[in-house]
Scaffold this active site. Sequence first.
Site, PDB file in Angstrom:
ATOM      1  N   HIS A   2      46.628  46.354  44.577  1.00  0.00           N
ATOM      2  CA  HIS A   2      46.896  45.956  43.125  1.00  0.00           C
ATOM      3  C   HIS A   2      47.914  45.424  43.026  1.00  0.00           C
ATOM      4  O   HIS A   2      48.974  45.355  43.594  1.00  0.00           O
ATOM      5  CB  HIS A   2      46.495  46.703  41.854  1.00  0.00           C
ATOM      6  CG  HIS A   2      45.048  47.544  42.021  1.00  0.00           C
ATOM      7  ND1 HIS A   2      44.185  47.167  41.422  1.00  0.00           N
ATOM      8  CD2 HIS A   2      44.435  48.549  42.714  1.00  0.00           C
ATOM      9  CE1 HIS A   2      42.656  48.574  41.581  1.00  0.00           C
ATOM     10  NE2 HIS A   2      43.121  48.777  42.946  1.00  0.00           N
ATOM     11  N   ARG A  20      47.383  41.176  46.341  1.00  0.00           N
ATOM     12  CA  ARG A  20      46.724  42.355  45.716  1.00  0.00           C
ATOM     13  C   ARG A  20      45.807  41.130  44.871  1.00  0.00           C
ATOM     14  O   ARG A  20      44.510  40.325  46.126  1.00  0.00           O
ATOM     15  CB  ARG A  20      47.963  41.279  44.232  1.00  0.00           C
ATOM     16  CG  ARG A  20      46.645  42.397  43.102  1.00  0.00           C
ATOM     17  CD  ARG A  20      47.824  41.113  41.539  1.00  0.00           C
ATOM     18  NE  ARG A  20      46.900  41.737  40.061  1.00  0.00           N
ATOM     19  CZ  ARG A  20      47.424  41.281  39.117  1.00  0.00           C
ATOM     20  NH1 ARG A  20      48.259  39.786  39.156  1.00  0.00           N
ATOM     21  NH2 ARG A  20      47.107  41.301  37.745  1.00  0.00           N
ATOM     22  N   HIS A  21      44.597  41.900  44.537  1.00  0.00           N
ATOM     23  CA  HIS A  21      43.061  41.463  44.423  1.00  0.00           C
ATOM     24  C   HIS A  21      43.069  39.911  44.257  1.00  0.00           C
ATOM     25  O   HIS A  21      44.340  39.802  43.287  1.00  0.00           O
ATOM     26  CB  HIS A  21      42.256  42.373  43.621  1.00  0.00           C
ATOM     27  CG  HIS A  21      42.857  42.882  42.279  1.00  0.00           C
ATOM     28  ND1 HIS A  21      42.429  41.777  41.369  1.00  0.00           N
ATOM     29  CD2 HIS A  21      43.155  43.385  41.721  1.00  0.00           C
ATOM     30  CE1 HIS A  21      43.659  42.022  40.176  1.00  0.00           C
ATOM     31  NE2 HIS A  21      43.789  43.436  40.560  1.00  0.00           N
TER      32      HIS A  21
END
Length: 645
Positions: free
Chosen positions: A572, A387-388
């Site tokens: 995400h 995920r970012h």
Amino acid sequence: LSLLISACTEHTFTRGVEEMAVAETQLYSKVLNKVKNRSTCALLESLLSMGFPAHTAQKALAATGHKTAEEASKWLHSHCNDPSLDDPIPQEYALYLCPTGPLHDKLQEFWKESKNQCSRNKAHEIFPHITLCDFFTCEDRKVEFLHEALKKVGDRFLNVFPPAISLSLHSSVSYLGFFINDAHANVIKEFAVAFATEASILADCRVKPCTKQLHLTLAHKFYPHHQKTLEQLAKSINPGQSCLWTAALYSRDMRFVNYQILQALFQYKPQNIDELMLNTGDLIYVDRSQQSDVSDGWVIGTSHRTGCRGFLPENYTEKANESDTWVKHREYTFTPASGLLPKNENEPRRKLNGEVHNPIMTKNVTQTLAFQLSQTVALRRSLLVMRHGERVDHVFGKSWIQQCLTADGKYHRADLNFPASLPKRRDGIKHFEYDPPLSCCGVFQSRLVGEALLEKQETVSHVYCSSALRCIQTAQHVLEGLKLEQKIKIRVEPGLFEWTKWEANKIIPSFMALTELTETTYNIDPSYRCTFPLSSLVPSESYEEYVSRCSAVIKQIVSDCTSNGIILIVGHGSSLDSFTRPVLGLPARDSNDFASLVRKIPSLGMCFCEELKEENRWQMINPPVKTLTHGSNAAFNWRNGILDS
């Protein structure tokens, strides 16, 4: 004559009384010695001398397996704030027949591989075993009689217990396991019945022995399409391998049957009075039916270590097994030198052929060689999905842009965690509202993960990321940490974007153009032709459409990247599940379960899959680097509080 008869009668009576007195004295002495020799009585006396009430001392001994006074005392101190400490609630007990030795090692390998290839099923909740007696209750003060019953019956069956138990594999749509040969099963059932009878007499409790088909479960309640894979794995188990069988008595807390068990990954210090203190490794009982009114990301549970109840952050935990909270009381191993052995993980547990053996320290030669071989094996193709990093609007809210705009519309850094500057985009600063950048902490997180990968000497061969700016920035800073920002170009793939149903404005965000990203010095690959064009993203797509998109995109990426090394996917929270399940051959989750899972995934959370080319499949393993955990840091104004009188 009457005097003679009277004298004889008196002599006979006196001798009878004397004999009865001697017999009574011997019996009393025997019982007294038995009690004195009983270690649990000594344990209880030790706890009583410390000032603990008898009923709580007995409860502590039952909860810790009657091992040592120190363990029971530690349990009592940990449970000093337990509201149920004085409640007369007994433990539940069960008797299992458990394999040890090479067969046990092979079964554990099956447990691990079946979980990796086919995900968890019901069998993973408990260790390999054959049920002899279902769970039953026993008063805390009578638990020692259960130990006595196991020793007594074990000694009785020692010479008739089968030295090797015949096992045959049985498979159905929802069950896979070994059935026990009838002749051997009959002896084992007789042992179970004898224990149940003895325990009922000595401990005054109702024990129900297992009289149905005896079996050792390998998998239960699994997906039907996993049946063939599980059967193939089961065939690698040789049921004729050498094995010592052990009858083990376990206990559990009857209040938490059918609760989910979570284990704390990190320490958590409560911020509010209704929150639960967590130590790393703590086990938590969670009733899923009571979570409807709990805030997202939180659960309410009861600590196994302290007995206290409160709220806790769910992303600090992972699922644990039901049997992780059980306590082993005693075991009886069916060998010529067997006996009743208390379970102590740190001490040698058996003496065989004059040598002390610790099963935990014993290494299988094959496993050792396999480990050594794994260190020299060629680099595999692998998939790292992350995920970012921390996004600025998750820290400062949706109005973050208004907080950092001057009167003339220029960007102003209102807090050190705001980006030092914003990338230039032709459609104006307002579009950052739905395509937010990373915070400064998010940049730091990303670079830190890259540095950790570099330290582990991991080889990243390709980088793909979502069109969202926060994902592109995360990929860039991970590469900077790896010192590969000039060597590997980022392939921007719109198909990696999150489920569009979750977009707040119900439209597809206006992403920065590739030329704009390149001008901002991000190392974008302009020659990459995306699998799923941006124009094909539809607002508020259905879950089925989202799952189909993810499956198609990740399969194409894996197909295109044939060289060994890590394929890095920066997406995400939803990406960790959506892009790994198709690769692993797993079906999509239920949409509600999916939403619940995604809420728990933190910034830079990651999943790692490795290709087993020789087996034509992928498996999920531990990521190459540790997780990144940190606490919150609230905004502070010295004017508020410091100068207050």
